[in-house]
Design an enzyme around this catalytic site. Structure first.
Site, PDB file in Angstrom:
ATOM      1  N   ARG A   1     -17.393  12.547   4.780  1.00  0.00           N
ATOM      2  CA  ARG A   1     -16.194  12.161   4.057  1.00  0.00           C
ATOM      3  C   ARG A   1     -16.286  11.247   2.959  1.00  0.00           C
ATOM      4  O   ARG A   1     -15.590  11.309   1.753  1.00  0.00           O
ATOM      5  CB  ARG A   1     -15.446  11.514   5.183  1.00  0.00           C
ATOM      6  CG  ARG A   1     -13.815  11.440   4.717  1.00  0.00           C
ATOM      7  CD  ARG A   1     -12.809  10.980   6.148  1.00  0.00           C
ATOM      8  NE  ARG A   1     -11.522  10.914   5.914  1.00  0.00           N
ATOM      9  CZ  ARG A   1     -10.657  10.713   6.928  1.00  0.00           C
ATOM     10  NH1 ARG A   1     -11.220  11.038   8.287  1.00  0.00           N
ATOM     11  NH2 ARG A   1      -9.525  10.286   6.994  1.00  0.00           N
TER      12      ARG A   1
ATOM     13  N   GLY B   1     -18.650  10.860   0.861  1.00  0.00           N
ATOM     14  CA  GLY B   1     -19.379  11.394  -0.153  1.00  0.00           C
ATOM     15  C   GLY B   1     -18.656  12.547  -0.756  1.00  0.00           C
ATOM     16  O   GLY B   1     -18.353  12.438  -1.927  1.00  0.00           O
TER      17      GLY B   1
ATOM     18  N   GLU C   1     -16.615  20.216   2.133  1.00  0.00           N
ATOM     19  CA  GLU C   1     -16.562  20.421   3.567  1.00  0.00           C
ATOM     20  C   GLU C   1     -16.848  18.958   4.297  1.00  0.00           C
ATOM     21  O   GLU C   1     -18.306  18.663   4.139  1.00  0.00           O
ATOM     22  CB  GLU C   1     -17.186  21.535   4.017  1.00  0.00           C
ATOM     23  CG  GLU C   1     -16.803  22.108   5.715  1.00  0.00           C
ATOM     24  CD  GLU C   1     -17.910  21.394   6.533  1.00  0.00           C
ATOM     25  OE1 GLU C   1     -17.711  20.311   7.004  1.00  0.00           O
ATOM     26  OE2 GLU C   1     -18.732  22.120   6.912  1.00  0.00           O
TER      27      GLU C   1
ATOM     28  N   CYS D   1     -20.904  20.547  12.023  1.00  0.00           N
ATOM     29  CA  CYS D   1     -19.700  20.158  11.638  1.00  0.00           C
ATOM     30  C   CYS D   1     -18.857  20.547  12.624  1.00  0.00           C
ATOM     31  O   CYS D   1     -17.727  19.862  12.588  1.00  0.00           O
ATOM     32  CB  CYS D   1     -19.367  20.988  10.342  1.00  0.00           C
ATOM     33  SG  CYS D   1     -20.622  21.071   9.045  1.00  0.00           S
TER      34      CYS D   1
ATOM     35  N   GLU E   1     -15.450  10.780  13.593  1.00  0.00           N
ATOM     36  CA  GLU E   1     -16.364  11.700  13.630  1.00  0.00           C
ATOM     37  C   GLU E   1     -17.627  11.098  14.030  1.00  0.00           C
ATOM     38  O   GLU E   1     -18.250  10.457  13.003  1.00  0.00           O
ATOM     39  CB  GLU E   1     -16.586  12.591  12.542  1.00  0.00           C
ATOM     40  CG  GLU E   1     -17.508  13.714  12.891  1.00  0.00           C
ATOM     41  CD  GLU E   1     -17.806  14.468  11.799  1.00  0.00           C
ATOM     42  OE1 GLU E   1     -17.256  14.469  10.622  1.00  0.00           O
ATOM     43  OE2 GLU E   1     -18.649  15.589  11.865  1.00  0.00           O
TER      44      GLU E   1
END
Lengths: 526, 526
Positions: free
Chosen positions: B243, B245, B265, B302, B394
């Protein structure tokens, strides 16, 4: 109908905390009654709450229900009758045929989207059936459809009080996609907005839809508009207007905890390329039709031809002479608002006072306080290239700049230096095809629409239209704001993996109950 | 093949000004030769210049030429042979079957895009023929196709050294769309990147394409990566990673004079909903397959199931007992990089040290320096709702949090509070359908893919796949980064009005010479 001067939130009429928004009749500068009460955070909150509450139900209405809703809006707008035409004329200074034509376009657009909804192409249904025997791994059943993104904030411009306002292209495409809409009324035509807003309200009620599907708010762009885009229940923004206004909304949208897409149609000077053989064959005709396009609607179109490029030649001189005469003959026309007129005058003065720009002609002076006096200027490519301001200057109104190039290479070089545009126009005859072909790759990179032997004004509402283009023509070149493809702005894909049919939306059921075009295992079934 | 440790710019091999990028074998922490020379602004400038020079020619290659190019890349990757597998294993710590499988997926993906290019659906051809007799105004001829947006910058993640790296999904879809690609090599697998990069170089040469179609740069993300996104010749960005990056690239892209789309993504905890009847019927089986998905690839996906939601019940206790036992038995696995391992440990410790989170089980401790020890935690819905960090956390690796809800309503409330997700998973039996159905609207708003009675890991590369979702799962929910629809990220529409056939691209010629599906006057012709 008595105008109430209040926001429409769902089925309610809601006053605000200010009462200072008046429409101005630009033909005489007089205020038009009633004053409109501007709202703020409280009204945004109420409208977005209702929109959010309506969203899940509205996005799952059947194709038929939604199409009928769009058609009902059109019927209700037509039912307002002449009151709408007269109010829009008074608020915009636009003549009756133009407003009547725009009403026809607005209702036609709603009906086009109804047909688009029914056809179901927008669902982009893709089905990859399970392959239980596949080696080395079986494939599960995968199905995709598009769903509405969420409530949409719509900001219309002053120059289309019907076709790009309350029930215009952005609202129609968002509603077609299944998104509730919250419109910020343009302060230049609040009465027209109220009349149309009430027509939409009636359609919502008539169709038994949740009231939050539509709201119309009055207030200042800086305060109410920004608050609307910042509201986390708003999931996309449709905007047509200035570069400054569009980029301000982009900034707010990107600064949210959850950034959202902004579809802003902003700024374009719409270059026109006159090729040698076409000029040789018909410089007079091109010049006359050019001035017709330039001065149409006092030049107040996003697609107004604000830049003409050609290689120096006697035929170009003929073009300039004829265009000059036509501009001089062109009658003054009332501009949309005092502010539009003032900006126009300032823009024309910047050209007039520019040391390297020559005034070719001015149109007739008007008698009204906000009349547009057409203006045609000329410069050379080297001067144009030397001053970035000249390359970017959109003067909203009947003003254009002819840039004389020393060679075809220089013309191509100028084209490469241009910013993103809504349109690029070619005037070509048979002998021009090779050089026009060489210019095409540049134009494809620069513009959303490329046209030959016509003028960019007059944007057809159809399936193939692109009213869009690279920045700063728009904030998002991947879309169009006119035509049926505009619906895709308000959709996103969702994939359903291995869901029992009872949980699948009916668009994805095996028997294709909606009878729509699908991509099955990569193969198109019409 | 001797690895050279240099950037590949067009057909050239170019050194940089630093020589400090080493791959690390995460199984033992040792540096792998050779050192890679990091480039900067000069290398970005060279690569973007070549990409820009190649763009107009490459985007107009025929469907067949472009498809063959993609297939040639696949053939060249396969031709590297075992050297590629061994280098990728050494650089990633991933086992041989996984790398071999990923190579198959990478080449299959390239061949899928070749078939997509040939089918021509991506052109979205729309034709509205002229209607010269239409009243009150004739309609001109209008035709639309999609064109490539321009050179694309690609940033891959560490966890797919082949399938989402140099010739992975972003590159394949951008090349399929007609966009030259400049890849920034991931510093975790520079050798794998070089091997694949040289395969692409060979394919470019073999197919006689302009060299700038592909470049591969080494350097730091903060410097070279940011310079790449800031280069005005880059027109879109594909990114898979963190996130932090992704949002950094978004900021740079939006701050350019011409903002560009970023397809990042980024972040997803992939909620799994266990419904009562499914749990009653098969808590053990669900628990075992859950832990299989959780620990697959050391949880470095992911789509790893990082959040499990269920209503308190004896069957949920059975699920927890069985999952606990399976986690405890789960073997340690080498993680991708020392940094990934450190972040994982920190994330697990945040859960361990959280007063309101209970540790259910830890997996086997490993002997390697960067082994992943699986972790399962539990909390209640009220605690989960009370701490925003828990909702957003996450932990990249084999770590998951079970949230026990007091009621179905509370479960739905928790679902509403979640951020945007790549996936949402339902475990349901017949008796759960009604409550699952009630949850669907929420999940459709939150996730790009909804699946039943399976696990989110294992993303099929096909036409219906959506690997995307609302922010922060991705930066742009309107697209997917896996599957054939990913090509649309790198396209924009252009409309051609009244152009003579000699100037029209052949996709738009009257006789449909490419034999592709078209929308003619709004009607689909397959």
């Amino acid at each position: 109908m008595t105008l109430e001067g209040k926001s429409l939130i769902g089925q309610r009429t809601v006053g605000g905390n200010t009462a200072d928004i008046y429409a101005i009749d630009p033909s005489n500068g007089q205020k038009l009654e009633p004053p409109y009460q501007g709202g703020g955070q409280a009204e945004v909150d109420l409208a977005c709450g209702k929109a959010w509450a309506a969203f899940d139900a509205y996005r799952e209405t059947s194709l038929e229900e939604r199409a009928v809703f769009l058609e009902t809006i059109a019927t209700e707008i037509e039912a307002i009758g002449d009151e709408l035409v007269e109010r829009a004329m008074a608020e915009s200074g636009l003549p009756r045929p133009r407003i009547e034509g725009e009403r026809g376009r607005t209702c036609g657009q709603l009906r086009l989207f109804a047909s688009v909804v029914r056809a179901g192409e927008w669902l982009d249904v893709r089905i990859d059936p399970a392959l239980p025997e596949r080696q080395p791994m079986p494939r599960v059943d995968l199905r995709q459809r598009h769903v509405a993104t969420g409530p949409v904030a719509v900001f219309g411009p002053s120059n289309f009080p019907l076709a790009f306002s309350v029930a215009g292209g952005d609202s129609a495409s968002a509603l077609a996609a299944g998104c509730p809409v919250v419109v910020k009324a343009h302060s230049a035509h609040p009465g027209t907005s109220e009349l149309v807003g009430k027509a939409v309200q009636k359609a919502v009620k008539h169709c038994g839809l949740p009231e939050g599907v539509f709201s119309l708010l009055y207030g200042s762009g800086r305060d109410l508009g920004q608050a609307l885009v910042a509201d986390l229940r708003i999931k996309a923004v449709g905007f047509t207007g200035s570069r400054q206004g569009g980029t301000a909304l982009m900034k707010t949208a990107q600064g949210r905890p959850e950034p959202i897409p902004v579809y802003a149609e902003m700024s374009s000077i719409n270059p026109v390329f006159l090729f040698p053989e076409a000029l040789n064959n018909r410089a007079d005709e091109i010049a006359k039709t050019f001035v017709g396009s330039l001065t149409m609607g006092a030049g107040q179109f996003c697609t107004n031809p604000g830049l003409v490029l050609a290689v120096k030649s006697p035929a170009l001189d003929t073009f300039l002479d004829t265009a000059s005469a036509a501009v001089k003959e062109s009658a003054a026309q009332t501009m949309l608002t005092p502010g539009t007129h003032q900006s126009y005058e300032e823009g024309v003065n910047r050209f007039s006072n520019h040391a390297k720009v020559r005034e070719v002609a001015r149109g007739q002076q008007g008698s009204g306080p906000h009349d547009c006096q057409a203006a045609l200027f000329q410069t050379t490519a080297s001067e144009f290239l030397a001053d970035e301001a000249l390359q970017q200057e959109e003067v909203f109104g009947a003003c254009s700049l002819v840039v004389e190039c020393s060679s075809n290479d220089e013309l191509k070089h100028v084209a490469e230096k241009l910013e993103g545009q809504l349109t690029a126009t070619l005037h070509i005859d048979e002998g021009d095809l090779t050089s026009a072909h060489a210019l095409l790759p540049t134009l494809e990179r620069k513009a959303g629409r490329i046209l030959a032997n016509g003028w960019p004004t007059g944007v057809e509402v159809c399936h193939a239209m692109v009213h869009g283009g690279p920045y700063p023509a728009t904030s998002d070149s991947r879309t169009t704001s006119v035509g049926s493809a505009a619906i895709h702005r308000f959709l996103r894909p969702v994939c359903y993996q291995n869901l029992p049919e009872g949980l699948l939306p009916n668009a994805l059921h095996g028997g294709n109950p909606l009878d729509i075009s699908r991509l099955v295992d990569g193969v198109r079934e019409a």
